[in-house]
Write a protein that holds these residues in place. Structure first.
Motif, PDB file in Angstrom:
ATOM      1  N   VAL A  15      56.313  48.128  71.504  1.00 44.73           N
ATOM      2  CA  VAL A  15      56.509  48.771  70.201  1.00 44.73           C
ATOM      3  C   VAL A  15      55.274  49.572  69.807  1.00 44.73           C
ATOM      4  O   VAL A  15      55.371  50.715  69.347  1.00 44.73           O
ATOM      5  N   LEU A  16      54.091  48.977  70.000  1.00 42.00           N
ATOM      6  CA  LEU A  16      52.847  49.677  69.667  1.00 42.00           C
ATOM      7  C   LEU A  16      52.672  50.935  70.499  1.00 42.00           C
ATOM      8  O   LEU A  16      52.222  51.980  70.001  1.00 42.00           O
ATOM      9  N   MET A  17      53.046  50.863  71.776  1.00 38.52           N
ATOM     10  CA  MET A  17      52.937  52.026  72.650  1.00 38.52           C
ATOM     11  C   MET A  17      53.877  53.135  72.202  1.00 38.52           C
ATOM     12  O   MET A  17      53.505  54.314  72.187  1.00 38.52           O
ATOM     13  N   VAL A  18      55.089  52.753  71.824  1.00 39.79           N
ATOM     14  CA  VAL A  18      56.069  53.745  71.366  1.00 39.79           C
ATOM     15  C   VAL A  18      55.604  54.390  70.062  1.00 39.79           C
ATOM     16  O   VAL A  18      55.658  55.617  69.901  1.00 39.79           O
ATOM     17  N   VAL A  19      55.124  53.559  69.119  1.00 37.00           N
ATOM     18  CA  VAL A  19      54.642  54.078  67.839  1.00 37.00           C
ATOM     19  C   VAL A  19      53.463  55.024  68.053  1.00 37.00           C
ATOM     20  O   VAL A  19      53.382  56.097  67.454  1.00 37.00           O
ATOM     21  N   ASN A  20      52.548  54.623  68.954  1.00 36.97           N
ATOM     22  CA  ASN A  20      51.379  55.455  69.218  1.00 36.97           C
ATOM     23  C   ASN A  20      51.753  56.763  69.897  1.00 36.97           C
ATOM     24  O   ASN A  20      51.086  57.785  69.727  1.00 36.97           O
ATOM     25  N   PHE A  21      52.848  56.732  70.662  1.00 38.41           N
ATOM     26  CA  PHE A  21      53.325  57.954  71.304  1.00 38.41           C
ATOM     27  C   PHE A  21      53.942  58.900  70.281  1.00 38.41           C
ATOM     28  O   PHE A  21      53.780  60.120  70.363  1.00 38.41           O
ATOM     29  N   VAL A  22      54.620  58.337  69.295  1.00 33.89           N
ATOM     30  CA  VAL A  22      55.295  59.141  68.271  1.00 33.89           C
ATOM     31  C   VAL A  22      54.300  59.697  67.265  1.00 33.89           C
ATOM     32  O   VAL A  22      54.419  60.837  66.811  1.00 33.89           O
ATOM     33  N   THR A  23      53.309  58.897  66.876  1.00 33.69           N
ATOM     34  CA  THR A  23      52.336  59.320  65.874  1.00 33.69           C
ATOM     35  C   THR A  23      50.940  58.849  66.254  1.00 33.69           C
ATOM     36  O   THR A  23      50.784  57.770  66.855  1.00 33.69           O
ATOM     37  N   SER A  24      49.941  59.629  65.920  1.00 29.14           N
ATOM     38  CA  SER A  24      48.553  59.261  66.230  1.00 29.14           C
ATOM     39  C   SER A  24      47.942  58.345  65.179  1.00 29.14           C
ATOM     40  O   SER A  24      46.820  57.854  65.354  1.00 29.14           O
ATOM     41  N   TRP A  25      48.651  58.101  64.092  1.00 25.79           N
ATOM     42  CA  TRP A  25      48.059  57.385  62.962  1.00 25.79           C
ATOM     43  C   TRP A  25      47.548  55.976  63.279  1.00 25.79           C
ATOM     44  O   TRP A  25      46.462  55.598  62.798  1.00 25.79           O
ATOM     45  N   PRO A  26      48.247  55.159  64.074  1.00 26.32           N
ATOM     46  CA  PRO A  26      47.688  53.823  64.364  1.00 26.32           C
ATOM     47  C   PRO A  26      46.306  53.902  65.004  1.00 26.32           C
ATOM     48  O   PRO A  26      45.382  53.197  64.600  1.00 26.32           O
ATOM     49  N   SER A  27      46.158  54.786  66.005  1.00 26.72           N
ATOM     50  CA  SER A  27      44.854  54.942  66.658  1.00 26.72           C
ATOM     51  C   SER A  27      43.821  55.501  65.696  1.00 26.72           C
ATOM     52  O   SER A  27      42.657  55.060  65.683  1.00 26.72           O
ATOM     53  N   VAL A  28      44.226  56.448  64.884  1.00 24.74           N
ATOM     54  CA  VAL A  28      43.315  57.070  63.932  1.00 24.74           C
ATOM     55  C   VAL A  28      42.779  56.040  62.948  1.00 24.74           C
ATOM     56  O   VAL A  28      41.579  56.006  62.648  1.00 24.74           O
ATOM     57  N   LEU A  29      43.649  55.193  62.443  1.00 29.67           N
ATOM     58  CA  LEU A  29      43.227  54.185  61.465  1.00 29.67           C
ATOM     59  C   LEU A  29      42.241  53.193  62.067  1.00 29.67           C
ATOM     60  O   LEU A  29      41.286  52.763  61.400  1.00 29.67           O
ATOM     61  N   VAL A  30      42.460  52.823  63.333  1.00 35.82           N
ATOM     62  CA  VAL A  30      41.527  51.917  64.012  1.00 35.82           C
ATOM     63  C   VAL A  30      40.168  52.592  64.170  1.00 35.82           C
ATOM     64  O   VAL A  30      39.112  51.997  63.889  1.00 35.82           O
ATOM     65  N   ILE A  31      40.190  53.853  64.625  1.00 32.93           N
ATOM     66  CA  ILE A  31      38.937  54.592  64.820  1.00 32.93           C
ATOM     67  C   ILE A  31      38.218  54.776  63.490  1.00 32.93           C
ATOM     68  O   ILE A  31      37.000  54.597  63.397  1.00 32.93           O
ATOM     69  N   ARG A  32      38.958  55.112  62.440  1.00 35.36           N
ATOM     70  CA  ARG A  32      38.337  55.311  61.130  1.00 35.36           C
ATOM     71  C   ARG A  32      37.675  54.028  60.639  1.00 35.36           C
ATOM     72  O   ARG A  32      36.574  54.060  60.085  1.00 35.36           O
ATOM     73  N   TYR A  33      38.346  52.913  60.849  1.00 40.29           N
ATOM     74  CA  TYR A  33      37.780  51.636  60.404  1.00 40.29           C
ATOM     75  C   TYR A  33      36.439  51.378  61.095  1.00 40.29           C
ATOM     76  O   TYR A  33      35.447  51.033  60.439  1.00 40.29           O
ATOM     77  N   GLU A  34      36.415  51.561  62.424  1.00 40.14           N
ATOM     78  CA  GLU A  34      35.193  51.298  63.176  1.00 40.14           C
ATOM     79  C   GLU A  34      34.089  52.295  62.813  1.00 40.14           C
ATOM     80  O   GLU A  34      32.932  51.912  62.628  1.00 40.14           O
ATOM     81  N   PHE A  35      34.453  53.572  62.715  1.00 36.80           N
ATOM     82  CA  PHE A  35      33.462  54.591  62.389  1.00 36.80           C
ATOM     83  C   PHE A  35      32.927  54.414  60.970  1.00 36.80           C
ATOM     84  O   PHE A  35      31.727  54.568  60.731  1.00 36.80           O
ATOM     85  N   ASP A  36      33.815  54.098  60.039  1.00 36.81           N
ATOM     86  CA  ASP A  36      33.377  53.912  58.654  1.00 36.81           C
ATOM     87  C   ASP A  36      32.427  52.727  58.522  1.00 36.81           C
ATOM     88  O   ASP A  36      31.448  52.775  57.764  1.00 36.81           O
TER      89      ASP A  36
END
Length: 209
Positions: A15-36
């Protein structure tokens, strides 16, 4: 029981792979959390080094049409009106960060008697390339066009930045110095505002922003 757990885990991953394929937002939110989190720690570490005498001019809009197009100006105690002005673009992997995250570093530079312009731009995925380059170009054009009222020397602007901001600064500098590159991006270079000579552009102004 183990088989059910394994199947459930595989379903979640799928499910996570499919969601990540459809939209970049899950990865973006993880990256933003770490960068912030990293930006917050870095800012806290720099805070004791910030001079108490820094003068700030905050919240100037360099493009009224874009809410993220905002910059701050930091100065030390001396008269640096004729000295170099560093135009700083924050990092964050193009998907996170803000001028507030890095504000302590430009303030430290201002303490060394530089004038520092700290620029915000729209990050991805809210914006796509070359939006940050276009905004950086507009920020430089704004600073150059208003140099007298801002107390700056338009002939001594130095684009710089950290991480993604460093790349934005470098691409903007390349575009300003190379008319073909500006045309390829469809951006009207700020070079005329900065008093830099230019040959006739290879594309029409109507196609450029």
């Amino acid at each position: 029981m183990m088989k059910l757990l394994l199947v459930g885990t595989l379903l979640v991953v799928l499910v996570l792979m499919v969601v990540n394929f459809v939209t970049s937002w899950p990865s973006v939110l993880v990256i933003r959390y770490e960068f912030d989190k990293g930006a917050e720690n870095a800012s806290a570490a720099l805070a004791p080094k910030v001079p108490t005498s820094i003068k700030a001019q905050s919240g100037s809009s360099y493009d009224p049409m874009e809410p993220d197009a905002v910059l701050d100006i930091y100065r030390g105690t001396g008269d640096a009106a004729d000295g170099p002005t560093i135009v700083w673009f924050h990092g964050g992997g193009f998907v996170s960060g803000s001028r507030q995250d890095v504000a302590n570093y430009p303030k430290i530079l201002a303490g060394e008697e530089f004038t520092v312009v700290n620029v915000d731009y729209t990050i991805a995925p809210e914006a796509t390339y070359p939006t940050p380059i276009r905004q950086a170009n507009k920020a430089l054009a704004y600073v150059a066009a208003n140099c007298s009222s801002l107390g700056l020397n338009a002939n001594k602007l130095v684009p710089a930045g950290d991480s993604a901001g460093e790349q934005i600064a470098a691409q903007t500098a390349a575009m300003i110095s190379n008319a073909d590159h500006a045309c390829a991006l469809g951006i009207a270079s700020a070079r005329a505002c900065m008093g830099i000579g230019s040959r006739v552009p290879c594309c029409t102004a109507a196609s450029m922003t």
